[in-house]
Design a protein around this motif. Structure first.
Motif, PDB file in Angstrom:
ATOM      1  N   UNK A   1      13.938 -35.684  98.733  1.00 51.27           N
ATOM      2  CA  UNK A   1      15.019 -34.198  98.383  1.00 51.27           C
ATOM      3  C   UNK A   1      16.258 -34.969  98.924  1.00 51.27           C
ATOM      4  N   UNK A   2      17.639 -34.024  98.915  1.00 47.69           N
ATOM      5  CA  UNK A   2      18.867 -34.483  98.680  1.00 47.69           C
ATOM      6  C   UNK A   2      19.101 -33.572 100.405  1.00 47.69           C
ATOM      7  N   UNK A   3      20.269 -33.503 100.892  1.00 49.16           N
ATOM      8  CA  UNK A   3      20.572 -32.780 101.664  1.00 49.16           C
ATOM      9  C   UNK A   3      21.181 -31.583 101.697  1.00 49.16           C
ATOM     10  N   UNK A   4      21.572 -31.589 100.025  1.00 48.48           N
ATOM     11  CA  UNK A   4      21.984 -30.134  99.172  1.00 48.48           C
ATOM     12  C   UNK A   4      20.348 -29.443  98.805  1.00 48.48           C
ATOM     13  N   UNK A   5      19.452 -30.106  98.741  1.00 48.93           N
ATOM     14  CA  UNK A   5      18.221 -29.164  98.985  1.00 48.93           C
ATOM     15  C   UNK A   5      17.288 -29.836  96.957  1.00 48.93           C
ATOM     16  N   UNK A   6      18.023 -30.982  96.562  1.00 47.55           N
ATOM     17  CA  UNK A   6      17.734 -30.582  95.388  1.00 47.55           C
ATOM     18  C   UNK A   6      16.846 -32.089  95.290  1.00 47.55           C
ATOM     19  N   UNK A   7      15.798 -31.776  94.313  1.00 49.83           N
ATOM     20  CA  UNK A   7      14.475 -32.965  94.341  1.00 49.83           C
ATOM     21  C   UNK A   7      15.722 -33.787  93.364  1.00 49.83           C
ATOM     22  N   UNK A   8      15.974 -35.212  93.802  1.00 51.48           N
ATOM     23  CA  UNK A   8      15.827 -36.621  93.006  1.00 51.48           C
ATOM     24  C   UNK A   8      14.948 -36.742  92.078  1.00 51.48           C
ATOM     25  N   UNK A   9      15.882 -37.305  90.714  1.00 53.50           N
ATOM     26  CA  UNK A   9      14.610 -37.561  89.239  1.00 53.50           C
ATOM     27  C   UNK A   9      14.052 -36.875  89.129  1.00 53.50           C
ATOM     28  N   UNK A  10      13.937 -35.345  89.260  1.00 51.79           N
ATOM     29  CA  UNK A  10      13.958 -34.457  89.228  1.00 51.79           C
ATOM     30  C   UNK A  10      13.713 -34.050  87.537  1.00 51.79           C
ATOM     31  N   UNK A  11      13.534 -32.834  86.627  1.00 50.92           N
ATOM     32  CA  UNK A  11      14.183 -32.612  85.419  1.00 50.92           C
ATOM     33  C   UNK A  11      12.746 -31.675  84.953  1.00 50.92           C
ATOM     34  N   UNK A  12      13.392 -30.443  85.052  1.00 50.76           N
ATOM     35  CA  UNK A  12      12.092 -29.601  85.091  1.00 50.76           C
ATOM     36  C   UNK A  12      11.788 -29.394  83.371  1.00 50.76           C
ATOM     37  N   UNK A  13      12.624 -29.722  82.394  1.00 51.03           N
ATOM     38  CA  UNK A  13      12.138 -29.655  81.121  1.00 51.03           C
ATOM     39  C   UNK A  13      11.028 -30.627  81.081  1.00 51.03           C
ATOM     40  N   UNK A  14      10.354 -32.002  81.740  1.00 48.92           N
ATOM     41  CA  UNK A  14       9.768 -32.959  81.829  1.00 48.92           C
ATOM     42  C   UNK A  14       8.113 -32.655  82.846  1.00 48.92           C
ATOM     43  N   UNK A  15       8.407 -31.313  82.904  1.00 51.83           N
ATOM     44  CA  UNK A  15       7.001 -30.606  84.074  1.00 51.83           C
ATOM     45  C   UNK A  15       7.398 -29.688  83.643  1.00 51.83           C
ATOM     46  N   UNK A  16       7.533 -28.904  82.376  1.00 46.63           N
ATOM     47  CA  UNK A  16       7.621 -27.308  82.199  1.00 46.63           C
ATOM     48  C   UNK A  16       6.896 -27.577  81.071  1.00 46.63           C
ATOM     49  N   UNK A  17       5.295 -26.860  81.570  1.00 48.83           N
ATOM     50  CA  UNK A  17       3.951 -26.246  80.340  1.00 48.83           C
ATOM     51  C   UNK A  17       4.238 -25.198  79.850  1.00 48.83           C
TER      52      UNK A  17
END
Length: 105
Positions: free
Chosen positions: A89-105
């Protein structure tokens, strides 16, 4: 005779070890073991000496450590969880190397 003595000695040592740990609940014993075994791994991960990738089993272990932390209030467990998650998790709160499209069912 030597083999018998050696076996007796090993059983005695194991018995003493179990008796010493019997004071702690199994959940704490397991959490402490995880912290001890992965101490060096966290430093390497934080320094990017190996690829960082989230895994399901890592999440399960962190859930268990979270429960032990809530039960004991011991800050060492919280620090461990925080160090593990700081890699993802970055300081801004984003998740490193996470693409929602890759994990969206």
């Amino acid at each position: 005779m030597k083999k018998y003595f050696l076996n007796y000695f090993i059983v005695l040592c194991l018995g003493l070890s179990i008796k010493a740990n019997a004071q702690k609940p199994l959940s704490r014993q397991m959490a402490d073991q995880v912290l001890a075994l992965t101490k060096d791994t966290l430093n390497k991960t934080a320094n990017n000496l190996r690829p960082v990738k989230w895994s399901y089993d890592q999440g399960v272990i962190l859930e268990g450590i979270e429960a032990v932390w809530k039960d004991t209030g011991n800050g060492d467990y919280f620090k461990y969880m925080q160090n593990c998650m700081d890699v993802f998790v970055t300081k801004e709160g984003a998740i490193n190397a996470y693409k929602q499209s890759d994990f969206n069912i």
